[in-house]
Motif scaffolding. Structure first.
Motif, PDB file in Angstrom:
ATOM      1  N   MET A 189      32.631  37.619  49.462  1.00 19.19           N
ATOM      2  CA  MET A 189      31.972  36.097  49.220  1.00 19.19           C
ATOM      3  C   MET A 189      30.754  36.551  48.107  1.00 19.19           C
ATOM      4  O   MET A 189      30.308  37.620  48.254  1.00 19.19           O
ATOM      5  N   GLY A 190      30.659  35.406  47.453  1.00 19.91           N
ATOM      6  CA  GLY A 190      29.541  35.920  46.377  1.00 19.91           C
ATOM      7  C   GLY A 190      29.859  36.253  45.224  1.00 19.91           C
ATOM      8  O   GLY A 190      29.276  36.263  44.070  1.00 19.91           O
ATOM      9  N   ARG A 191      31.192  37.238  45.305  1.00 16.94           N
ATOM     10  CA  ARG A 191      31.430  37.982  43.908  1.00 16.94           C
ATOM     11  C   ARG A 191      32.342  36.782  42.952  1.00 16.94           C
ATOM     12  O   ARG A 191      33.026  36.044  43.442  1.00 16.94           O
ATOM     13  N   ARG A 192      32.270  37.175  41.742  1.00 14.62           N
ATOM     14  CA  ARG A 192      32.687  36.147  40.745  1.00 14.62           C
ATOM     15  C   ARG A 192      34.476  36.314  41.103  1.00 14.62           C
ATOM     16  O   ARG A 192      35.051  37.391  41.142  1.00 14.62           O
ATOM     17  N   VAL A 193      35.123  35.345  40.816  1.00  6.58           N
ATOM     18  CA  VAL A 193      36.684  35.124  41.526  1.00  6.58           C
ATOM     19  C   VAL A 193      37.459  36.058  40.358  1.00  6.58           C
ATOM     20  O   VAL A 193      38.466  36.482  40.681  1.00  6.58           O
ATOM     21  N   SER A 194      36.884  36.250  39.109  1.00  8.90           N
ATOM     22  CA  SER A 194      37.635  37.032  38.322  1.00  8.90           C
ATOM     23  C   SER A 194      37.483  38.607  38.439  1.00  8.90           C
ATOM     24  O   SER A 194      38.124  39.242  37.939  1.00  8.90           O
ATOM     25  N   ALA A 195      36.735  38.925  39.602  1.00 11.75           N
ATOM     26  CA  ALA A 195      36.715  40.195  40.012  1.00 11.75           C
ATOM     27  C   ALA A 195      37.104  40.546  41.398  1.00 11.75           C
ATOM     28  O   ALA A 195      37.227  41.796  41.752  1.00 11.75           O
ATOM     29  N   ILE A 196      37.786  39.526  41.895  1.00  9.25           N
ATOM     30  CA  ILE A 196      38.296  39.559  43.137  1.00  9.25           C
ATOM     31  C   ILE A 196      39.872  39.871  43.010  1.00  9.25           C
ATOM     32  O   ILE A 196      40.540  39.308  42.172  1.00  9.25           O
ATOM     33  N   GLU A 197      40.364  40.716  43.744  1.00  7.88           N
ATOM     34  CA  GLU A 197      41.938  41.223  43.592  1.00  7.88           C
ATOM     35  C   GLU A 197      42.739  39.857  44.063  1.00  7.88           C
ATOM     36  O   GLU A 197      42.295  39.066  44.804  1.00  7.88           O
ATOM     37  N   ASP A 198      43.835  39.530  43.257  1.00 12.00           N
ATOM     38  CA  ASP A 198      44.905  38.540  43.649  1.00 12.00           C
ATOM     39  C   ASP A 198      45.041  38.666  45.427  1.00 12.00           C
ATOM     40  O   ASP A 198      45.741  39.571  45.696  1.00 12.00           O
ATOM     41  N   PRO A 199      45.012  37.491  45.907  1.00 13.87           N
ATOM     42  CA  PRO A 199      45.311  37.327  47.325  1.00 13.87           C
ATOM     43  C   PRO A 199      46.880  37.440  47.490  1.00 13.87           C
ATOM     44  O   PRO A 199      47.289  37.624  48.496  1.00 13.87           O
ATOM     45  N   TYR A 200      47.502  37.044  46.514  1.00 11.66           N
ATOM     46  CA  TYR A 200      49.126  36.610  46.609  1.00 11.66           C
ATOM     47  C   TYR A 200      49.913  38.019  46.253  1.00 11.66           C
ATOM     48  O   TYR A 200      51.033  37.886  45.920  1.00 11.66           O
TER      49      TYR A 200
END
Length: 534
Positions: free
Chosen positions: A98-109
């Motif tokens: 939460m709060g991290r940029r979505v380009s730095a979060i691993e792919d949930p799929y």
């Protein structure tokens, strides 16, 4: 009263393009080059039909501009630098993201994309590709990283006091009177919305910030800051402008002349228009406001709530043209949308095509032009030179409920028996059967459509007599003749009685031979539908 001039192809899309050009002329701006239209693509949640609609409608304006003789292109801008504000329903994403940029979060799929944001953007772009929408893709991550907005960021931060006062004036929000409209990515915890920028060092082009607890999202989630204090360069370090000013920066950087927006971000658009005009000295784009799509319960379709109607699932039941028709029919007014709209849209497309090719006559000239224009936009201004084979989608759904094994063979055979088609082996018909079969299988409990049909007393008596006969579910030697006789006994013209039955069963004025069709879909089922209407 003077006759109203028809613009372009007579649709709201042409009117918008015409207004855009007239405004550009008044502003004295160059319209000989490429006129860019933009659509912002959210990358923080599962993209739905409303997200798709923003880009599809912008593309319609691009087409209308080209039809008027101008060059145009659509910029599809993925906001993959946005921080995650809420975890969408059903997605396995750790709360620590939460709060991290979505380009730095691993792919949930899984590992199919390099980030959460990339996967979500790809789903929306895939939808556009399947509809035939052409676009130039830009991402927020690359835009900021490559310094494309550096001059705009500098001018905005240098005018932050003036902007803060205007934000309060336009929206009553006082937040930006005390902080800068810019969020650096914290160099310690990698979060975005916990950073509070409090000073801009103009000569060094750096912001000073502190990472502190912050409340984000509509659910007022408390995001924990790490306490770090630091400086961030507006070009060399990742950061992001607040939405209240970011649109304006993009508009100038990409030379955007048109962008539609939902009414849910009207306040942000007001501020951005002012920032664009007064701070960046770039006349804001021409706008049109649209209502948000609602689900069938009247709730806003939300990526985070998970009540999404995705283009991927829609296209397992309906054609790309059914989506384009939904989005191009109109832009104003709130609409509830769901998969149950697909049968009506599929059949409505056939009606539009019949009007376009002159098979259905329309007396009103303005309506004729508008219907033809809508058909052309649904075909992205590349209409076929001949009509397709028309088969009622509702008829196919009912037949697919009966025939589950060897479906294409048996349904095709019935269509030939009814005289709906003349021969087997038409790829377009087989594809329609597959789509209707998917719909039939997934919505098994769907009932015969309940439409409002006005009937006189004689017709009501005849309908009840027929329903009583069908309810007995006895073997009838000649149902077609029985229906004909019931109509005559009650002084109802058979053709009018058949029309009422088609409206009850298929929500259409015509259909296959009524007796055999009722036998096929089930006499008791039709009886129940008739009772509901009388």
């Amino acid at each position: 009263m003077t006759e109203q001039k028809i613009i372009g192809k007579g649709t709201w899309i042409d009117k918008l393009a015409f207004e855009l050009i007239e405004r550009e002329k008044q502003l004295g701006r160059d319209i000989d080059g490429i006129i860019r239209v933009e659509s912002g693509l959210g990358a923080s949640g599962i993209p739905h039909i409303g997200s798709l609609g923003d880009a599809v409608r912008a593309y319609g304006v691009k087409l209308a501009l080209e039809n008027l003789g101008y060059k145009s292109e659509l910029i599809a801008y993925s906001d993959d630098l946005d921080g995650l504000r809420k975890i969408p329903e059903g997605l396995d994403v750790k709360e620590e993201n939460m709060g991290r940029r979505v380009s730095a979060i691993e792919d949930p799929y899984g590992k199919c994309h390099d980030s959460y944001g990339s996967h979500m953007s790809s789903m929306l772009l895939e939808g556009l590709d399947k509809l035939g929408i052409k676009y130039v893709h830009r991402t927020a991550h690359d835009t900021y990283k490559n310094g494309i907005l550096k001059e705009q960021i500098h001018r905005i931060l240098a005018s932050s006091k003036e902007i803060g006062n205007k934000v309060e004036e336009l929206t009553s929000q006082t937040k930006f009177k005390n902080v800068l409209p810019y969020f650096p990515v914290c160099q310690n915890c990698d979060k975005l919305y916990t950073t509070e920028s409090y000073e801009y060092l103009e000569d060094e082009k750096k912001v000073r910030y502190r990472c502190k607890d912050s409340t984000i999202g509509y659910n007022k989630y408390t995001l924990k800051g790490c306490g770090h204090e630091g400086e961030a360069h507006i070009t060399n370090d990742l950061g992001k402008l607040a939405w209240k000013v970011e649109f304006a920066a993009r508009w100038q950087a990409f030379d955007i002349r048109f962008e539609a927006h939902g009414k849910d971000i009207m306040d942000s658009v007001k501020v951005n228009d002012w920032v664009s005009d007064q701070i960046l000295e770039f006349p804001h784009p021409h706008h049109v406001k649209y209502e948000m799509f609602l689900d069938k319960g009247g709730k806003k379709i939300s990526k985070s709530l998970g009540n999404v109607v995705t283009s991927q699932r829609w296209l397992t039941y309906g054609t790309p043209k059914s989506i384009l028709l939904l989005l191009y029919k109109r832009i104003t007014g709130a609409r509830e949308v769901g998969f149950e709209d697909i049968p009506a849209l599929m059949d409505e497309y056939n009606e539009l095509e019949s009007i376009y090719f002159g098979k259905t006559k329309v007396g009103n000239e303005a309506k004729l032009v508008k219907s033809k224009g809508l058909y052309e936009y649904v075909n992205l201004l590349r209409p076929s030179d001949h009509p397709s084979t028309h088969v009622s989608y509702r008829l196919l759904v009912e037949l697919c409920k009966i025939f589950k094994d060897n479906r294409i063979e048996y349904v095709t055979s019935k269509l030939i028996d009814y005289g709906t088609i003349k021969e087997e082996g038409k790829d377009s018909v087989e594809e329609l059967i597959k789509l209707a079969g998917n719909y039939s299988d997934d919505f098994e409990e769907t009932k015969i459509p309940a439409t409002k049909i006005v009937v006189n007393d004689s017709s009501k008596v005849a309908l009840k007599q027929l329903a009583d006969l069908l309810q007995k579910d006895e073997t009838l030697e000649d149902l077609q003749n029985s229906i004909y006789s019931i109509a005559k006994e009650n002084q109802v013209q058979p053709k009018d009685f058949f029309k009422i039955l088609y409206q009850i069963i298929l929500s259409k004025d015509r259909g296959p031979k009524i007796g055999p069709f009722i036998e096929d879909i089930g006499k008791k089922k039709v009886a129940d539908a008739i009772y509901r209407h009388i």
